[in-house]
Write a protein that holds these residues in place. Structure first.
Motif, PDB file in Angstrom:
ATOM      1  N   UNK A  50      11.202  56.389  55.738  1.00  0.00           N
ATOM      2  CA  UNK A  50      11.781  57.189  54.649  1.00  0.00           C
ATOM      3  C   UNK A  50      12.493  56.368  53.579  1.00  0.00           C
ATOM      4  N   UNK A  51      12.566  55.051  53.744  1.00  0.00           N
ATOM      5  CA  UNK A  51      13.267  54.209  52.775  1.00  0.00           C
ATOM      6  C   UNK A  51      12.268  53.589  51.800  1.00  0.00           C
ATOM      7  N   UNK A  52      12.770  52.989  50.736  1.00  0.00           N
ATOM      8  CA  UNK A  52      11.926  52.390  49.718  1.00  0.00           C
ATOM      9  C   UNK A  52      11.419  51.004  50.058  1.00  0.00           C
ATOM     10  N   UNK A  53      11.805  50.469  51.197  1.00  0.00           N
ATOM     11  CA  UNK A  53      11.406  49.135  51.626  1.00  0.00           C
ATOM     12  C   UNK A  53      12.386  48.648  52.673  1.00  0.00           C
ATOM     13  N   UNK A  54      12.208  47.392  53.089  1.00  0.00           N
ATOM     14  CA  UNK A  54      13.059  46.807  54.133  1.00  0.00           C
ATOM     15  C   UNK A  54      13.446  45.392  53.741  1.00  0.00           C
ATOM     16  N   UNK A  55      14.673  45.018  54.047  1.00  0.00           N
ATOM     17  CA  UNK A  55      15.073  43.614  53.944  1.00  0.00           C
ATOM     18  C   UNK A  55      15.300  43.124  55.368  1.00  0.00           C
ATOM     19  N   UNK A  56      14.545  42.086  55.736  1.00  0.00           N
ATOM     20  CA  UNK A  56      14.609  41.482  57.066  1.00  0.00           C
ATOM     21  C   UNK A  56      15.202  40.085  56.956  1.00  0.00           C
ATOM     22  N   UNK A  57      15.416  39.471  58.084  1.00  0.00           N
ATOM     23  CA  UNK A  57      15.893  38.082  58.105  1.00  0.00           C
ATOM     24  C   UNK A  57      17.085  37.904  57.153  1.00  0.00           C
ATOM     25  N   UNK A  58      18.039  38.789  57.272  1.00  0.00           N
ATOM     26  CA  UNK A  58      19.216  38.776  56.395  1.00  0.00           C
ATOM     27  C   UNK A  58      20.051  37.535  56.673  1.00  0.00           C
ATOM     28  N   UNK A  91      17.917  46.791  43.046  1.00  0.00           N
ATOM     29  CA  UNK A  91      17.226  47.719  43.948  1.00  0.00           C
ATOM     30  C   UNK A  91      16.153  48.475  43.171  1.00  0.00           C
ATOM     31  N   UNK A  92      16.423  48.787  41.911  1.00  0.00           N
ATOM     32  CA  UNK A  92      15.435  49.490  41.082  1.00  0.00           C
ATOM     33  C   UNK A  92      14.136  48.684  41.015  1.00  0.00           C
ATOM     34  N   UNK A  93      14.240  47.368  40.807  1.00  0.00           N
ATOM     35  CA  UNK A  93      13.039  46.530  40.768  1.00  0.00           C
ATOM     36  C   UNK A  93      12.310  46.539  42.103  1.00  0.00           C
ATOM     37  N   UNK A  94      13.053  46.463  43.197  1.00  0.00           N
ATOM     38  CA  UNK A  94      12.426  46.483  44.520  1.00  0.00           C
ATOM     39  C   UNK A  94      11.705  47.805  44.769  1.00  0.00           C
ATOM     40  N   UNK A  95      12.315  48.910  44.333  1.00  0.00           N
ATOM     41  CA  UNK A  95      11.711  50.231  44.540  1.00  0.00           C
ATOM     42  C   UNK A  95      10.514  50.473  43.632  1.00  0.00           C
ATOM     43  N   UNK A  96      10.614  50.016  42.387  1.00  0.00           N
ATOM     44  CA  UNK A  96       9.568  50.298  41.404  1.00  0.00           C
ATOM     45  C   UNK A  96       8.339  49.406  41.575  1.00  0.00           C
ATOM     46  N   UNK A  97       8.557  48.143  41.953  1.00  0.00           N
ATOM     47  CA  UNK A  97       7.432  47.205  42.063  1.00  0.00           C
ATOM     48  C   UNK A  97       7.531  46.393  43.356  1.00  0.00           C
ATOM     49  N   UNK A  98       7.458  47.058  44.500  1.00  0.00           N
ATOM     50  CA  UNK A  98       7.639  46.347  45.767  1.00  0.00           C
ATOM     51  C   UNK A  98       6.614  45.227  45.977  1.00  0.00           C
ATOM     52  N   UNK A 140      23.238  41.641  49.342  1.00  0.00           N
ATOM     53  CA  UNK A 140      22.517  41.366  50.575  1.00  0.00           C
ATOM     54  C   UNK A 140      21.356  40.445  50.226  1.00  0.00           C
ATOM     55  N   UNK A 141      21.183  39.411  51.040  1.00  0.00           N
ATOM     56  CA  UNK A 141      20.079  38.477  50.827  1.00  0.00           C
ATOM     57  C   UNK A 141      19.229  38.416  52.083  1.00  0.00           C
ATOM     58  N   UNK A 142      17.924  38.494  51.902  1.00  0.00           N
ATOM     59  CA  UNK A 142      16.988  38.415  53.020  1.00  0.00           C
ATOM     60  C   UNK A 142      15.568  38.488  52.501  1.00  0.00           C
ATOM     61  N   UNK A 143      14.623  38.641  53.393  1.00  0.00           N
ATOM     62  CA  UNK A 143      13.204  38.690  53.039  1.00  0.00           C
ATOM     63  C   UNK A 143      12.778  40.147  52.880  1.00  0.00           C
ATOM     64  N   UNK A 144      12.171  40.459  51.729  1.00  0.00           N
ATOM     65  CA  UNK A 144      11.746  41.831  51.436  1.00  0.00           C
ATOM     66  C   UNK A 144      10.393  42.124  52.055  1.00  0.00           C
ATOM     67  N   UNK A 145      10.264  43.361  52.543  1.00  0.00           N
ATOM     68  CA  UNK A 145       9.024  43.852  53.131  1.00  0.00           C
ATOM     69  C   UNK A 145       8.823  45.271  52.610  1.00  0.00           C
ATOM     70  N   UNK A 146       7.595  45.639  52.287  1.00  0.00           N
ATOM     71  CA  UNK A 146       7.319  46.979  51.769  1.00  0.00           C
ATOM     72  C   UNK A 146       7.351  48.048  52.863  1.00  0.00           C
ATOM     73  N   UNK A 147       7.495  47.643  54.133  1.00  0.00           N
ATOM     74  CA  UNK A 147       7.642  48.587  55.230  1.00  0.00           C
ATOM     75  C   UNK A 147       8.780  49.545  54.877  1.00  0.00           C
ATOM     76  N   UNK A 148       8.578  50.823  55.068  1.00  0.00           N
ATOM     77  CA  UNK A 148       9.531  51.827  54.600  1.00  0.00           C
ATOM     78  C   UNK A 148      10.701  52.078  55.548  1.00  0.00           C
ATOM     79  N   UNK A 149      10.952  51.182  56.482  1.00  0.00           N
ATOM     80  CA  UNK A 149      12.148  51.257  57.312  1.00  0.00           C
ATOM     81  C   UNK A 149      12.120  52.358  58.351  1.00  0.00           C
ATOM     82  N   UNK A 150      13.284  52.630  58.912  1.00  0.00           N
ATOM     83  CA  UNK A 150      13.418  53.611  59.975  1.00  0.00           C
ATOM     84  C   UNK A 150      12.875  54.973  59.548  1.00  0.00           C
ATOM     85  N   UNK A 151      12.048  55.545  60.375  1.00  0.00           N
ATOM     86  CA  UNK A 151      11.449  56.868  60.138  1.00  0.00           C
ATOM     87  C   UNK A 151      10.584  56.904  58.882  1.00  0.00           C
TER      88      UNK A 151
END
Length: 146
Positions: free
Chosen positions: A120-128, A40-47, A107-118
Motif C-alpha cells: 500500500x506504500x509508494x515504495x520502500x527504502x531498504x538498507x537504511x 518523496x514526491x520525486x520517489x513517488x512520481x518517478x520510482x 532517511x538514507x538508504x536504497x530505494x526499491x519500487x516494492x510497495x512495502x507492507x500490504x
C-alpha cells in the motif's frame, strides 16, 4: 487572490526548508558519498529513476508495528495516506527510527519500487544507513480566504 499568494508562500517555505535540511544532511561526516538527495514526491512520481540507488529524503517519520514509513507530511500520516509515503524496511538503524517517531527526519538508504507492507506504500527504502531528526517545516499564513 489571497489564497493563491498564501499557497505560493507555503511552497516557498517548503523549498527553503528542504534546501536547508539538505545542507544539514550533506555536512554529515558519515553520509554516504553517492546518495541521490531527492524529495518523496520525486520517489513517488518517478520510482523507476531511483530503483536500486542510494537515496536521501525528508519526510514525517513513523516507527510503529506494520507502519514504519516516512510520509510527505504530518497531515498525510494523520490521514494514513500511504500513497504519499515510503515504507522503511527495518534495519540496524531501527533504534534511530524509533527516536524519530512522529518527527520530521532525513532517511538514507536504497530505494526499491516494492510497495512495502500490504502493498500500500509508494515504495520502500531498504538498507537504511542514516536517520536524522530535523526541524519541522515552517508554517505560513492561514490559507483560509477572508
Amino acid at each position: 487572490m489571497r489564497s493563491r499568494v498564501a499557497g505560493m508562500f507555503m511552497r516557498s517555505c517548503w523549498a527553503i526548508l528542504f534546501a536547508l535540511a539538505l545542507g544539514a544532511v550533506s555536512t554529515r561526516a558519515d553520509r554516504t558519498e553517492n546518495a541521490v538527495v531527492c524529495s518523496i514526491v520525486n520517489l513517488l512520481a518517478t520510482p523507476e529513476r531511483f530503483v536500486g540507488k542510494r537515496v536521501a529524503t525528508y519526510g514525517y517519520a513513523v516507527a510503529e508495528f506494520e507502519g514504519t514509513a516516512t510520509y510527505l507530511s504530518e497531515s498525510d500520516m494523520r490521514r494514513r495516506s500511504t500513497v504519499n509515503a515510503i515504507w522503511l524496511a527495518r534495519s540496524d538503524q531501527s533504534p534511530r527510527l524509533a527516536a524519530a517517531h512522529e518527527r520530521y527526519a532525513f532517511v538514507e538508504g536504497v530505494f526499491d519500487a516494492d510497495r512495502g507492507h500490504a502493498d500500500v506504500f509508494g515504495g520502500t527504502i531498504r538498507e537504511i544507513t542514516e536517520v536524522s531528526v530535523v526541524a519541522p517545516p515552517a508554517t505560513g499564513p492561514s490559507q483560509v480566504e477572508h
